[in-house]
Design a protein around this motif. Structure first.
Motif, PDB file in Angstrom:
ATOM      1  N   GLN A  64      52.529  51.792  -9.152  1.00 22.70           N
ATOM      2  CA  GLN A  64      51.754  50.964 -10.086  1.00 22.70           C
ATOM      3  C   GLN A  64      50.284  50.920  -9.682  1.00 22.70           C
ATOM      4  N   GLU A  97      48.764  54.281 -10.516  1.00 18.59           N
ATOM      5  CA  GLU A  97      48.715  54.385 -11.982  1.00 18.59           C
ATOM      6  C   GLU A  97      47.485  53.634 -12.503  1.00 18.59           C
ATOM      7  N   ASP A 136      47.731  57.996 -12.990  1.00 20.26           N
ATOM      8  CA  ASP A 136      48.922  58.781 -12.663  1.00 20.26           C
ATOM      9  C   ASP A 136      49.409  58.369 -11.277  1.00 20.26           C
ATOM     10  N   ALA A 137      50.631  57.882 -11.203  1.00 18.98           N
ATOM     11  CA  ALA A 137      51.191  57.407  -9.937  1.00 18.98           C
ATOM     12  C   ALA A 137      51.279  58.505  -8.892  1.00 18.98           C
TER      13      ALA A 137
END
Length: 131
Positions: free
Chosen positions: A26, A29, A34-35
Motif C-alpha cells: 500500500q 502503491e 505500483d506496489a
C-alpha cells in the motif's frame, strides 16, 4: 508502571498484526502507483523497554533483485511521520491499547535511518510511556 512482559506483548506475531506485510504494498502503491516498484519490505520489530520508553524498529529489508540504497531510505523518517499508510499516530494508539492501562503512550519520535547491512536498514521508533 506495573511490570509487563514486553516480549510477550510485542511478540513477532503481534508486531505483524500491528504492522501487517500488506502495508508495504500500500505504501509503494501510494508513492509510485505500483506496489512492485519498492526496493524493500517494511516490518515493525520490538527492540526493548527502557524505564519510560518503548523502543521499536521499522526494518527495511531489501527485496530480491532490488538495491537497498541509502538514498532510498535516509529520508524515510520524515515520510513515515506523515504518511497515511504508515499511520504512526494510529500505530501508537494501538500500542497504547496493548499496555492494558499499565501506562499511557505520550509522545513518539522516529530516529535517523541506520544501515545495518546492505540488505537491512532500520528506522528507530521510540514511544515515551507515562504512568
Amino acid at each position: 508502571m506495573n511490570k509487563l512482559d514486553y516480549q510477550a506483548i510485542f511478540s513477532p506475531e503481534k508486531m505483524n498484526a500491528l504492522f501487517p506485510a500488506h502495508r508495504t504494498g500500500q505504501f509503494f502503491e501510494a508513492l509510485f502507483g505500483d506496489a512492485e516498484e519498492g526496493a524493500y519490505d517494511v516490518g515493525l520489530v520490538f527492540r526493548e523497554f527502557n524505564e519510560n520508553e518503548i523502543c521499536f524498529e521499522f526494518h527495511l529489508k531489501q527485496r530480491n533483485g532490488k538495491c537497498l540504497a541509502c538514498n532510498l531510505t535516509y529520508g524515510l523518517p520524515s515520510v513515515f511521520m506523515r504518511h497515511p499508510v504508515i499511520d504512526l499516530k494510529g500505530l501508537v494508539k494501538e500500542i497504547d491499547l496493548l499496555l492494558e492501562g499499565t501506562g499511557k503512550c505520550s509522545d513518539f519520535q522516529l530516529g535517523a535511518t541506520q544501515e545495518i547491512s546492505p540488505s537491512l536498514h532500520v528506522v528507530p521508533l521510540s514511544i515515551r510511556i507515562i504512568s
